[in-house]
Motif scaffolding. Structure first.
Motif, PDB file in Angstrom:
ATOM      1  N   SER A 136     -11.985   0.805   6.999  1.00 51.20           N
ATOM      2  CA  SER A 136     -11.946   1.781   8.080  1.00 51.20           C
ATOM      3  C   SER A 136     -11.492   1.087   9.348  1.00 51.20           C
ATOM      4  CB  SER A 136     -13.332   2.411   8.286  1.00 51.20           C
ATOM      5  OG  SER A 136     -13.279   3.441   9.252  1.00 51.20           O
ATOM      6  N   SER A 245     -10.728  15.608   4.978  1.00 52.06           N
ATOM      7  CA  SER A 245     -10.478  14.329   4.315  1.00 52.06           C
ATOM      8  C   SER A 245      -9.997  14.662   2.901  1.00 52.06           C
ATOM      9  CB  SER A 245     -11.749  13.474   4.285  1.00 52.06           C
ATOM     10  OG  SER A 245     -12.134  13.129   5.605  1.00 52.06           O
ATOM     11  N   LEU A 315      -7.537   7.558  -4.566  1.00 53.10           N
ATOM     12  CA  LEU A 315      -7.507   7.298  -3.135  1.00 53.10           C
ATOM     13  C   LEU A 315      -8.322   8.369  -2.430  1.00 53.10           C
ATOM     14  CD1 LEU A 315      -6.438   6.210  -0.372  1.00 53.10           C
ATOM     15  CD2 LEU A 315      -4.448   7.718  -0.706  1.00 53.10           C
ATOM     16  N   CYS A 317      -9.297   9.362   1.595  1.00 54.14           N
ATOM     17  CA  CYS A 317      -8.866   8.978   2.934  1.00 54.14           C
ATOM     18  C   CYS A 317      -9.217  10.054   3.950  1.00 54.14           C
ATOM     19  CB  CYS A 317      -7.360   8.707   2.968  1.00 54.14           C
ATOM     20  SG  CYS A 317      -6.336  10.157   2.650  1.00 54.14           S
ATOM     21  N   LEU A 321      -4.946   9.086   7.961  1.00 55.38           N
ATOM     22  CA  LEU A 321      -3.842   8.651   7.101  1.00 55.38           C
ATOM     23  C   LEU A 321      -2.975   9.833   6.706  1.00 55.38           C
ATOM     24  CD1 LEU A 321      -2.513   6.333   5.354  1.00 55.38           C
ATOM     25  CD2 LEU A 321      -3.896   7.236   3.461  1.00 55.38           C
ATOM     26  N   SER A 322      -3.588  10.863   6.101  1.00 57.84           N
ATOM     27  CA  SER A 322      -2.802  11.953   5.505  1.00 57.84           C
ATOM     28  C   SER A 322      -2.026  12.761   6.532  1.00 57.84           C
ATOM     29  CB  SER A 322      -3.725  12.877   4.705  1.00 57.84           C
ATOM     30  OG  SER A 322      -4.740  13.422   5.532  1.00 57.84           O
ATOM     31  N   VAL A 330       2.723   7.218   1.236  1.00 58.53           N
ATOM     32  CA  VAL A 330       1.399   7.015   0.639  1.00 58.53           C
ATOM     33  C   VAL A 330       1.539   6.757  -0.856  1.00 58.53           C
ATOM     34  CG1 VAL A 330      -0.829   8.073   0.135  1.00 58.53           C
ATOM     35  CG2 VAL A 330       0.219   8.387   2.390  1.00 58.53           C
ATOM     36  N   VAL A 344      -5.686  -0.687   0.344  1.00 61.19           N
ATOM     37  CA  VAL A 344      -6.309  -0.144   1.557  1.00 61.19           C
ATOM     38  C   VAL A 344      -5.755  -0.831   2.803  1.00 61.19           C
ATOM     39  CG1 VAL A 344      -8.398   0.635   0.385  1.00 61.19           C
ATOM     40  CG2 VAL A 344      -8.325  -1.679   1.342  1.00 61.19           C
ATOM     41  N   LEU A 347      -2.279   0.699   3.487  1.00 61.92           N
ATOM     42  CA  LEU A 347      -2.361   2.092   3.933  1.00 61.92           C
ATOM     43  C   LEU A 347      -2.804   2.182   5.392  1.00 61.92           C
ATOM     44  CD1 LEU A 347      -3.960   3.684   0.751  1.00 61.92           C
ATOM     45  CD2 LEU A 347      -1.644   4.131   1.621  1.00 61.92           C
ATOM     46  N   SER A 361      -9.447   5.828   7.564  1.00 68.72           N
ATOM     47  CA  SER A 361     -10.305   5.227   6.536  1.00 68.72           C
ATOM     48  C   SER A 361      -9.715   5.478   5.166  1.00 68.72           C
ATOM     49  CB  SER A 361     -11.715   5.818   6.590  1.00 68.72           C
ATOM     50  OG  SER A 361     -12.356   5.463   7.793  1.00 68.72           O
ATOM     51  N   CYS A 362      -9.772   4.465   4.319  1.00 69.64           N
ATOM     52  CA  CYS A 362      -9.238   4.566   2.967  1.00 69.64           C
ATOM     53  C   CYS A 362     -10.196   3.913   1.981  1.00 69.64           C
ATOM     54  CB  CYS A 362      -7.878   3.869   2.850  1.00 69.64           C
ATOM     55  SG  CYS A 362      -6.596   4.535   3.930  1.00 69.64           S
ATOM     56  N   VAL A 364      -9.913   2.977  -2.178  1.00 69.81           N
ATOM     57  CA  VAL A 364      -9.063   2.968  -3.383  1.00 69.81           C
ATOM     58  C   VAL A 364      -9.883   2.392  -4.537  1.00 69.81           C
ATOM     59  CG1 VAL A 364      -6.999   2.000  -4.477  1.00 69.81           C
ATOM     60  CG2 VAL A 364      -6.898   2.811  -2.109  1.00 69.81           C
TER      61      VAL A 364
END
Length: 372
Positions: A136, A245, A315, A317, A321-322, A330, A344, A347, A361-362, A364
Motif C-alpha cells: 500500500s 475496490s 489481484l 486493488c 490503481l484501477s 494492469v 505489487v 503495479l 493498494s495491491c 497479488v
C-alpha cells in the motif's frame, strides 16, 4: 372518427377489459370518452399504438409506473423511450445473472448433500496453496494513506477508507476479517455453506466496527470504507466485495474482473445510459452506491465462491490503481511479473508514474500446488 367499445379495443390491443380498467385508474391508458349515462369506456383507434406498447412492456415485466414514463416519453421522443427500455432490460439481465450464479451455487450445494451422488468437491479436490504479497502506498498527491492492504496464508484483503476517519475505518474492517485467519477458519477444507456463513458474519462485524469508529458525529454516513477480500480454503476462495475496490483473476493469460463496482456510474453503464468509455471519464465515477459506512442500515456485500486452479493469479486493488492505470497495462504487469512481490511493486509504480492522484493498494496471490 368512430370510437371502439372496451371489448373491441381489448381485442384489438390484446389487453383484457379488466386490464384496461386498471390502466385507466392508474392514468396509464385513459379512454377517449366515458359515456355519461352508462359509464361505458370508449377508445379511439389512435390509442391502439400506446395500448400495444403497454402490452409489450408488460410482457417484459416492466413495472406499471415505469411503463407510464416510457409511454409518455415515447410520444415526445421515441429514441429516448428506446433508451429507457434498453436500460430496463440491462438491469433485468444483470439481476438474472446474479440469480443464475446463486442458483448454480445452491444446486451444487444441495447436490453435495446427496449421499447417492459422487464425492463432494471438498472431499475430492486436491488442496492447493497460495503465494502472496501486499503493498500500500500514499501516492504522490494525498497527505495520508487511507487504504489498508493485507495478505496472509488464508486471507487477502483491500479496503479503501473515506471521510475524516477513513483510515481507521478501513483498518477496522480488515481487522475483523483477519479474525477468521487467526481463528483458523481456512486451515481445513470447510463446506461451502459454512465458509460463506462465516464470511457473512465477519462482514457484519466489520460494518459494526466502522459504525463504532464513525461514532455519532455530525455526518457519520460520510465515514466509511470499501472492502474486497478473499478467504482461502482447500482449492476455493470465498469472495466478499462492497464498494469500488476490485478483484481480478488472471487465468490462461486473460485478466477477468470478478467483482462489480458499486458506483453510480457503473449502475448507469448497467442500465445502458453510459458506455464504458464514457464512464471512465465521468466526473462522478467515484460516487459509491454501496460501502461500509458509519450511518444508516448496513449495506449488503456481494459474497460468493470461486474455484481455483494451479496457475491462477488473483489481484485485489483499490481504485487508486484501477481508476488510474489502463486495464491493458494492469494485465501486462499481472501477466508478466515473475512473482507476487514483483507484481505489487510494479503495479504501485505504474499508478505513481500516472500521477499517483490517490492512495494505491495491491494484493497479488498465486495459486500453486503444495510442495512435497
Amino acid at each position: 372518427m368512430s370510437l371502439l367499445t372496451i371489448g373491441a379495443f381489448a381485442k384489438a390491443s390484446r389487453l383484457s377489459p379488466k386490464a384496461l380498467r386498471l390502466y385507466d385508474e392508474l392514468g396509464l391508458l385513459a379512454p377517449a370518452r366515458v359515456d355519461p349515462v352508462t359509464g361505458y369506456r370508449l377508445y379511439a383507434p389512435g390509442q391502439l399504438e400506446r395500448a400495444r406498447l403497454v402490452a409489450w412492456l408488460r410482457r417484459l415485466g416492466m413495472p406499471l409506473a415505469r411503463i407510464r414514463e416510457v409511454c409518455d416519453l415515447g410520444e415526445r421522443d421515441a429514441a429516448a423511450a428506446a433508451r429507457e427500455v434498453r436500460a430496463f432490460w440491462a438491469r433485468v439481465e444483470a439481476e438474472t445473472a446474479a440469480r443464475r450464479d446463486l442458483a448454480a451455487f445452491l444446486i451444487d450445494h444441495l447436490t453435495w448433500k446427496d449421499p447417492l451422488m459422487s464425492p463432494t468437491f471438498e472431499q475430492a479436490a486436491e488442496p492447493l496453496e497460495i503465494r502472496y504479497a501486499a503493498l500500500s502506498d500514499t501516492g504522490l498527491v494525498r497527505e495520508s494513506n487511507q487504504d489498508t492492504a493485507y495478505a496472509g496464508p488464508r486471507l487477502l484483503a483491500v479496503a479503501d477508507g473515506f471521510g475524516a476517519a477513513g483510515a481507521p475505518a478501513g483498518a477496522a474492517a480488515v481487522r475483523e476479517l483477519r479474525r477468521l485467519d487467526a481463528e483458523g477458519v481456512g486451515t481445513a477444507v470447510v463446506p461451502a455453506g459454512e465458509l460463506l456463513n462465516a464470511l457473512e458474519e465477519a462482514v457484519e462485524q466489520a460494518g459494526r466496527a466502522v459504525r463504532d469508529i464513525a461514532g455519532s458525529g455530525p455526518a457519520p454516513h460520510e465515514v466509511g470504507t470499501t472492502l474486497t477480500a478473499m478467504l482461502w480454503t482447500g482449492s476455493r476462495l470465498a469472495l466478499v466485495h462492497i464498494g469500488d475496490s476490485r478483484a481480478y483473476l488472471l487465468r490462461d493469460g486473460e485478466l477477468f474482473q470478478i467483482t462489480h463496482d458499486h458506483t453510480l456510474v457503473q449502475s448507469m453503464v448497467d442500465e445502458g445510459r453510459l458506455s464504458p468509455e464514457e464512464a471512465a471519464s465521468h466526473p462522478q465515477r467515484s460516487l459509491l452506491l454501496r460501502a461500509l459506512t458509519g450511518g444508516g442500515d448496513a449495506a449488503t456485500a456481494d459474497i460468493r465462491l470461486h474455484d481455483a486452479r494451479p496457475g491462477d493469479r488473483y489481484l485485489l486493488c483499490s481504485d487508486g490503481l484501477s481508476a488510474v492505470v489502463p486495464a491493458e497495462d494492469v494485465r501486462r504487469v499481472v501477466g508478466s511479473a515473475p512473482d507476487p512481490e514483483r507484481a505489487v511493486r510494479e503495479l504501485v509504480a505504474l499508478a505513481n508514474r500516472a500521477g499517483g492522484p490517490d492512495n494505491v493498494s495491491c494484493v497479488v496471490a498465486d495459486v500453486v500446488e503444495p510442495e512435497d
